[in-house]
Design a protein around this motif. Structure first.
Motif, PDB file in Angstrom:
ATOM      1  N   ILE A 202       9.940   3.836  -2.073  1.00 47.06           N
ATOM      2  CA  ILE A 202       9.423   3.289  -0.821  1.00 47.06           C
ATOM      3  C   ILE A 202      10.577   2.981   0.135  1.00 47.06           C
ATOM      4  O   ILE A 202      10.515   3.281   1.335  1.00 47.06           O
ATOM      5  N   LYS A 203      11.642   2.374  -0.401  1.00 49.75           N
ATOM      6  CA  LYS A 203      12.795   2.010   0.422  1.00 49.75           C
ATOM      7  C   LYS A 203      13.496   3.235   1.005  1.00 49.75           C
ATOM      8  O   LYS A 203      14.231   3.128   1.981  1.00 49.75           O
ATOM      9  N   GLN A 204      13.275   4.403   0.386  1.00 50.49           N
ATOM     10  CA  GLN A 204      13.854   5.644   0.910  1.00 50.49           C
ATOM     11  C   GLN A 204      12.834   6.436   1.730  1.00 50.49           C
ATOM     12  O   GLN A 204      13.064   7.594   2.068  1.00 50.49           O
ATOM     13  N   ALA A 205      11.694   5.797   2.032  1.00 51.46           N
ATOM     14  CA  ALA A 205      10.622   6.414   2.830  1.00 51.46           C
ATOM     15  C   ALA A 205      10.039   7.649   2.166  1.00 51.46           C
ATOM     16  O   ALA A 205       9.541   8.557   2.832  1.00 51.46           O
ATOM     17  N   ARG A 206      10.067   7.685   0.841  1.00 53.70           N
ATOM     18  CA  ARG A 206       9.470   8.800   0.093  1.00 53.70           C
ATOM     19  C   ARG A 206       8.122   8.304  -0.440  1.00 53.70           C
ATOM     20  O   ARG A 206       7.938   8.054  -1.633  1.00 53.70           O
ATOM     21  N   TYR A 207       7.191   8.170   0.480  1.00 48.37           N
ATOM     22  CA  TYR A 207       5.955   7.462   0.216  1.00 48.37           C
ATOM     23  C   TYR A 207       5.034   8.191  -0.760  1.00 48.37           C
ATOM     24  O   TYR A 207       4.395   7.558  -1.609  1.00 48.37           O
ATOM     25  N   ASP A 208       4.938   9.508  -0.623  1.00 52.42           N
ATOM     26  CA  ASP A 208       4.046  10.253  -1.511  1.00 52.42           C
ATOM     27  C   ASP A 208       4.506  10.162  -2.967  1.00 52.42           C
ATOM     28  O   ASP A 208       3.693   9.996  -3.882  1.00 52.42           O
ATOM     29  N   GLU A 209       5.834  10.268  -3.177  1.00 56.71           N
ATOM     30  CA  GLU A 209       6.375  10.146  -4.535  1.00 56.71           C
ATOM     31  C   GLU A 209       6.118   8.745  -5.092  1.00 56.71           C
ATOM     32  O   GLU A 209       5.756   8.576  -6.253  1.00 56.71           O
ATOM     33  N   ALA A 210       6.326   7.745  -4.238  1.00 50.67           N
ATOM     34  CA  ALA A 210       6.116   6.365  -4.665  1.00 50.67           C
ATOM     35  C   ALA A 210       4.655   6.142  -5.040  1.00 50.67           C
ATOM     36  O   ALA A 210       4.347   5.510  -6.061  1.00 50.67           O
ATOM     37  N   ARG A 211       3.756   6.671  -4.216  1.00 48.78           N
ATOM     38  CA  ARG A 211       2.329   6.495  -4.477  1.00 48.78           C
ATOM     39  C   ARG A 211       1.945   7.112  -5.825  1.00 48.78           C
ATOM     40  O   ARG A 211       1.182   6.539  -6.605  1.00 48.78           O
ATOM     41  N   ASP A 242      -0.238   1.385   1.883  1.00 45.88           N
ATOM     42  CA  ASP A 242      -1.430   1.628   2.681  1.00 45.88           C
ATOM     43  C   ASP A 242      -1.355   0.939   4.042  1.00 45.88           C
ATOM     44  O   ASP A 242      -1.819   1.467   5.058  1.00 45.88           O
ATOM     45  N   MET A 243      -0.736  -0.233   4.054  1.00 44.80           N
ATOM     46  CA  MET A 243      -0.705  -1.030   5.277  1.00 44.80           C
ATOM     47  C   MET A 243       0.399  -0.581   6.238  1.00 44.80           C
ATOM     48  O   MET A 243       0.214  -0.594   7.452  1.00 44.80           O
ATOM     49  N   ASN A 244       1.551  -0.170   5.699  1.00 44.94           N
ATOM     50  CA  ASN A 244       2.720   0.075   6.545  1.00 44.94           C
ATOM     51  C   ASN A 244       3.058   1.546   6.763  1.00 44.94           C
ATOM     52  O   ASN A 244       3.751   1.881   7.713  1.00 44.94           O
ATOM     53  N   HIS A 245       2.632   2.411   5.909  1.00 45.53           N
ATOM     54  CA  HIS A 245       2.957   3.830   6.076  1.00 45.53           C
ATOM     55  C   HIS A 245       2.163   4.396   7.256  1.00 45.53           C
ATOM     56  O   HIS A 245       0.968   4.132   7.374  1.00 45.53           O
ATOM     57  N   PRO A 246       2.796   5.111   8.210  1.00 45.14           N
ATOM     58  CA  PRO A 246       4.168   5.607   8.165  1.00 45.14           C
ATOM     59  C   PRO A 246       5.158   4.749   8.942  1.00 45.14           C
ATOM     60  O   PRO A 246       6.201   5.244   9.352  1.00 45.14           O
ATOM     61  N   LYS A 247       4.834   3.477   9.198  1.00 44.69           N
ATOM     62  CA  LYS A 247       5.707   2.646  10.025  1.00 44.69           C
ATOM     63  C   LYS A 247       7.006   2.275   9.314  1.00 44.69           C
ATOM     64  O   LYS A 247       8.004   1.979   9.946  1.00 44.69           O
TER      65      LYS A 247
END
Length: 297
Positions: A202-211, A242-247
């Motif tokens: 998440i901290k690296q903005a790799r949201y799909d992998e994190a999810r 869910d709340m912050n992506h993609p911000k």
């Protein structure tokens, strides 16, 4: 009892029961008095003084030094405990050095000396690679909440990697932490480390992998997913996604800070313990300044 004088065997039994109940050794040496002050009298300051006397008298030095450091930690005298271990561990037996290292790592963590913690954790991993861990044995006996259990070298490696990943997280080096957590999961996966891995992604903005990592916990696919606290944390991280992506924006990407000898040794351990895995993680290479600039763009 005869003539009002207590029966000797009764007194001996009572004396033995006392030491069993309080789990303190019997006798009248400085170390025994220190344990009595620590456990029975609950006087940590007096216990520290007596542990010092035990060390100076050569009385159970291994145990006295470790017990004294633990009491100092409880009193927030962590820096003093570190200096005591550094000064007197040379008096301790070879067999106790590994447990002393574990205590020293814990003390570094307690007082925020993360760089020294990282150095020692890497050192322990090198020892495993060289076959020097557990004094050359494949397992060791550990104790938790008064119960003994066996720990394998494989499990110990995963535990140390988990601690190393956490240390990198404290330095906000999420790339290095991610690498280490992935290696730990390849050896001995568990949901707690998976949560930390998800956080690093998440901290690296790799949201799909994190999810994907976090949902595996929620779906019970990761060992240890039945732990209520871990599942709650995974759900909390998913909620943030869910709340912050993609911000959410990635923090600055830092270098891995993993030297070649350390990486090579760890890769060989992974290959030995996970022979069925053919895909190796290319991210375990040093990242050059050019590569970092490209990643940051």
């Amino acid at each position: 009892m005869e003539g009002g004088i207590p029966n000797k065997s009764y007194k001996d039994d009572e004396h033995h029961l006392f030491h069993v109940v309080y789990k303190v050794p019997s006798g009248d040496t400085p170390y025994v008095r220190a344990k009595h002050a620590q456990i029975v009298q609950k006087d940590p300051e007096a216990a520290i003084v007596l542990f010092w006397k035990a060390i100076n008298a050569g009385d159970r030095v291994d145990s006295a030094l470790k017990d004294m450091a633990v009491v100092m930690k409880q009193l927030d005298r962590t820096e003093e405990a570190i200096e005591a271990i550094k000064s007197f561990r040379v008096l301790c037996s070879k067999n106790s050095q590994e447990s002393i290292d574990n205590l020293l790592i814990d003390l570094y963590k307690k007082c925020g000396r993360i760089d020294e913690q990282i150095v020692m954790l890497k050192q322990k991993l090198r020892m495993i690679y060289r076959g020097e861990a557990f004094n050359g044995r494949p397992t060791k006996t550990a104790r938790s909440h008064g119960k003994k259990f066996q720990v394998s070298v494989k499990q110990e490696t995963s535990r140390i990697l988990g601690n190393l990943g956490w240390a990198y997280m404290q330095k906000s080096n999420y790339m290095a932490a991610e690498v280490v957590y992935k290696k730990a999961q390849m050896i001995d996966p568990d949901a707690n480390k998976a949560c930390n891995l998800g956080y690093c992604l998440i901290k690296q903005a790799r949201y799909d992998e994190a999810r994907s990592v976090l949902q595996d916990i929620q779906l019970g696919r990761t060992p240890g997913s039945d732990d209520t606290r871990t599942r709650s944390r995974a759900q909390e991280l998913l909620g943030e996604l869910d709340m912050n992506h993609p911000k959410m924006l990635p923090l600055d990407i830092m270098g891995l800070d993993l030297d070649e000898e350390f990486v090579d040794g760890l890769e060989k351990l992974i290959n030995a313990w996970a022979p069925s895995r053919t895909r190796r993680l290319p991210i375990f290479e040093e990242i050059s300044t050019t590569s970092r600039d490209q990643l940051a763009c």
